[in-house]
Motif scaffolding. Structure first.
Motif, PDB file in Angstrom:
ATOM      1  N   GLU A   7      -4.713   6.615   1.207  1.00 29.53           N
ATOM      2  CA  GLU A   7      -4.042   5.314   1.201  1.00 29.53           C
ATOM      3  C   GLU A   7      -4.539   4.534  -0.003  1.00 29.53           C
ATOM      4  OE1 GLU A   7      -3.406   1.387   4.044  1.00 29.53           O
ATOM      5  OE2 GLU A   7      -4.645   3.047   4.735  1.00 29.53           O
ATOM      6  N   ALA A  10      -1.149   3.467  -7.304  1.00 30.43           N
ATOM      7  CA  ALA A  10      -0.297   4.658  -7.246  1.00 30.43           C
ATOM      8  C   ALA A  10       0.534   4.795  -8.515  1.00 30.43           C
ATOM      9  CB  ALA A  10       0.590   4.582  -6.011  1.00 30.43           C
ATOM     10  N   ASN A  39       0.834  -1.181   0.000  1.00 35.85           N
ATOM     11  CA  ASN A  39       0.000   0.000   0.000  1.00 35.85           C
ATOM     12  C   ASN A  39       0.880   1.245   0.000  1.00 35.85           C
ATOM     13  OD1 ASN A  39      -2.333  -1.570   0.122  1.00 35.85           O
ATOM     14  ND2 ASN A  39      -2.283  -1.637   2.352  1.00 35.85           N
ATOM     15  N   VAL A  40       0.287   2.325  -0.483  1.00 37.78           N
ATOM     16  CA  VAL A  40       0.976   3.619  -0.518  1.00 37.78           C
ATOM     17  C   VAL A  40       0.105   4.595   0.260  1.00 37.78           C
ATOM     18  CG1 VAL A  40       1.790   5.504  -1.963  1.00 37.78           C
ATOM     19  CG2 VAL A  40       2.040   3.137  -2.751  1.00 37.78           C
ATOM     20  N   LEU A  41       0.710   5.257   1.256  1.00 35.15           N
ATOM     21  CA  LEU A  41      -0.013   6.196   2.102  1.00 35.15           C
ATOM     22  C   LEU A  41       0.501   7.598   1.821  1.00 35.15           C
ATOM     23  CD1 LEU A  41      -2.026   6.702   4.403  1.00 35.15           C
ATOM     24  CD2 LEU A  41      -0.125   6.368   6.027  1.00 35.15           C
ATOM     25  N   LEU A  42      -0.459   8.493   1.482  1.00 37.62           N
ATOM     26  CA  LEU A  42      -0.122   9.882   1.190  1.00 37.62           C
ATOM     27  C   LEU A  42      -0.697  10.736   2.312  1.00 37.62           C
ATOM     28  CD1 LEU A  42      -0.884  10.119  -2.642  1.00 37.62           C
ATOM     29  CD2 LEU A  42       1.334   9.811  -1.551  1.00 37.62           C
ATOM     30  N   SER A  76      -3.229   1.231  -3.060  1.00 39.28           N
ATOM     31  CA  SER A  76      -2.274   0.155  -3.362  1.00 39.28           C
ATOM     32  C   SER A  76      -1.117   0.684  -4.231  1.00 39.28           C
ATOM     33  CB  SER A  76      -2.978  -0.982  -4.077  1.00 39.28           C
ATOM     34  OG  SER A  76      -3.465  -0.543  -5.332  1.00 39.28           O
ATOM     35  N   LEU A  77      -0.079  -0.082  -4.204  1.00 39.32           N
ATOM     36  CA  LEU A  77       1.104   0.311  -4.994  1.00 39.32           C
ATOM     37  C   LEU A  77       0.782   0.326  -6.482  1.00 39.32           C
ATOM     38  CD1 LEU A  77       4.106   0.982  -5.103  1.00 39.32           C
ATOM     39  CD2 LEU A  77       4.602  -1.487  -5.113  1.00 39.32           C
TER      40      LEU A  77
END
Length: 526
Positions: A38, A44, A27-30, A40-41
């Motif tokens: 938030e 993103a 996951n990718v959290l901004l 998923s990769l």
């Protein structure tokens, strides 16, 4: 091909990225205060790619909109260039086809509307050439001046203007003006082949033999001129330089400057031999002529070789006989041998050589030489015959018809002068015996003859009283042929009777003294 390669590369990269993301989930959290995103990769990465594509498209669209003025200017320039190119092509096609008026019109239009300096100069020069072909030299000069002004400080354009100007002036026959037009190129050191050819034409037209000699050598060294033409120019200019230096002796320097091949040229050899003969170097002159004749047999050189002093005859005769072995039927060489024998007083050999020459060619000079020989040998008939043949061979004499002579007239039966005056003598009457010396007839006084008997009285009646009488001019001033077909009748003829046939002193019936049988209306007055 390149597009396919890039497409394949992008597909490979996408597949690789997909495989990597499948094997490494995350996951990718901004953290964007006050938001927290938030994802998923994979999402993103896809969002980043989409954002890049959108930004790229927006920026390209903005750049395209901002470049519209530049594109319009470029489009206008391309359109103008295409129009100029079309005018140039049409003008040169017309110029090459010989439609000079149409070509000049197109070039003048191009010159007035083009925005390119180079095309403007090119159009002016082309229009000048078209006007020159039509003989419009004033318009040609105007276009050349416009091209000169448009060239400015551009060296290639200045050289083009000078070359075209010189070429057109040389075609017109103004060599000095062409040379003046080429002067900037000479000062600037421009020595390309076209300029050298133009300079050679101008110097040759002006008879500048030194410059012609140097330019021809330079062009021949660079293989920019035909060798035969170059040798001919070197022959003419070199001979002229030798002849011009004979007065002060500077010809020796010119002779030393010549190469061995150039010394054997005909005119150069003739000029050098003349200079050497003038200084008394007969042997050296003979060697120069022998070398030239040995290189290329020339009848003029052989003829000059035969004119020499008596002490030179044995040497030259022996050399000429060796040439005769190679050319036994050459009439000019035989005549030269005859001349050498004449100079050496070898009369028999001279006659044989000259007769052999005449048997091959009827030459007036050979006849003249034989006439001189026979005159020296005291054979005047043969000498006159050959001199006459020499004259007939040199001058086209007319063919005269045979003389026609009338036979002498038979005068035995002609009447004597007294019988010839009688209009009534018959052929059967025998002629009278005349005295040895008849007495001359008396000269009659001047008389006035009128056509009608009453003409004088009529003139006296119609003449005014105050008008003086007309003065009769003397008889010598009156042209009696204006009034009669025969001569005036002397006064004695009016007193003497007319002789009839067979009688003397008889008067014909119906005739009276003072009346002439042939002119019944003539009356003597005064």
């Amino acid at each position: 091909m390149r597009t396919w390669l890039w497409t394949l590369l992008l597909v490979v990269v996408a597949v690789c990225v997909a495989v990597v993301l499948r094997q490494h989930p995350g996951n990718v959290l901004l953290m964007i205060s006050p938001w927290r995103v938030e994802m998923s990769l994979t999402m993103a990465l896809l969002s980043l790619v989409a954002l890049f594509v959108v930004l790229y498209v927006v920026l390209r669209l903005l750049g395209w909109l901002l470049a519209i003025p530049d594109r319009m200017r470029a489009w206008s320039g391309r359109r103008a260039q295409a129009r100029d190119q079309e005018l140039v092509e049409q003008g040169w096609i017309g110029l090459l086809e010989g439609r000079y008026a149409q070509a000049e019109k197109g070039f003048i239009k191009l010159h007035s509307q083009t925005r390119s300096v180079t095309r403007r100069v090119l159009a002016a020069l082309s229009a000048a050439r078209a006007a020159h072909q039509m003989g419009e030299y004033a318009r040609r000069d105007q276009m050349l001046e416009a091209a000169q002004a448009g060239a400015g400080a551009d060296a290639p354009l200045q050289e083009a203007v000078a070359s075209v100007t010189a070429d057109l002036l040389l075609a017109q026959g103004q060599a000095q003006k062409a040379l003046d037009a080429l002067a900037p190129l000479q000062d600037g050191g421009a020595r390309h082949l076209h300029t050298l050819r133009l300079l050679l034409r101008a110097e040759k037209a002006l008879d500048h033999h030194d410059q012609v000699f140097a330019l021809t050598r330079s062009l021949l060294r660079r293989h920019a001129i035909d060798k035969a033409e170059a040798l001919q120019l070197i022959d003419q200019s070199g001979a002229a330089r030798l002849r011009s230096g004979m007065g002060d002796g500077s010809w020796r320097g010119v002779w030393k400057e010549l190469k061995s091949e150039e010394r054997m040229l005909p005119n150069v050899a003739l000029a050098a031999a003349a200079a050497l003969d003038e200084t008394g170097e007969g042997n050296e002159a003979a060697r120069v002529l022998e070398a030239a004749i040995g290189d290329k047999f020339n009848p003029t050189l052989v003829s000059v070789y035969a004119h020499c002093q008596a002490d030179q005859v044995p040497r030259r005769l022996a050399r000429a006989e060796t040439w005769l072995q190679q050319r036994p039927a050459d009439a000019g060489l035989l005549m030269a041998l005859g001349l050498l024998c004449l100079n050496g007083q070898l009369w028999g050999q001279a006659e044989r050589y000259l007769q052999r020459s005449l048997s091959r060619r009827d030459d007036p000079q050979c006849h003249a030489l034989l006439g001189r020989l026979y005159d020296r040998l005291n054979r005047p008939q043969d000498a006159m015959r050959h001199w006459r043949l020499a004259t007939e061979a040199r001058v086209a004499l007319p063919v005269l018809a045979a003389d026609t002579v009338l036979p002498p007239a038979e005068t035995q039966a002609d009447p004597d002068p007294y019988h010839a005056q009688s209009a009534y003598d018959l052929p059967s009457v025998a002629p009278r015996t005349l005295p040895a010396e008849p007495e001359p007839l008396p000269v009659p006084p001047a008389v006035d003859y009128v056509i009608e008997p009453n003409a004088r009285e009529h003139l006296e009646r119609v003449r005014p009283a105050d008008e003086p009488p007309a003065v009769v001019p003397p008889r010598s001033a009156i042209n009696i042929e204006d009034f009669f077909d025969s001569a005036p009748i002397p006064a004695a003829a009016f007193e003497a009777p007319v002789t009839q046939a067979g009688e003397e002193g008889a008067t014909p019936s119906g005739a009276s003294p003072g009346h002439h049988p042939h002119h019944p209306h003539i009356e003597k007055k005064g």
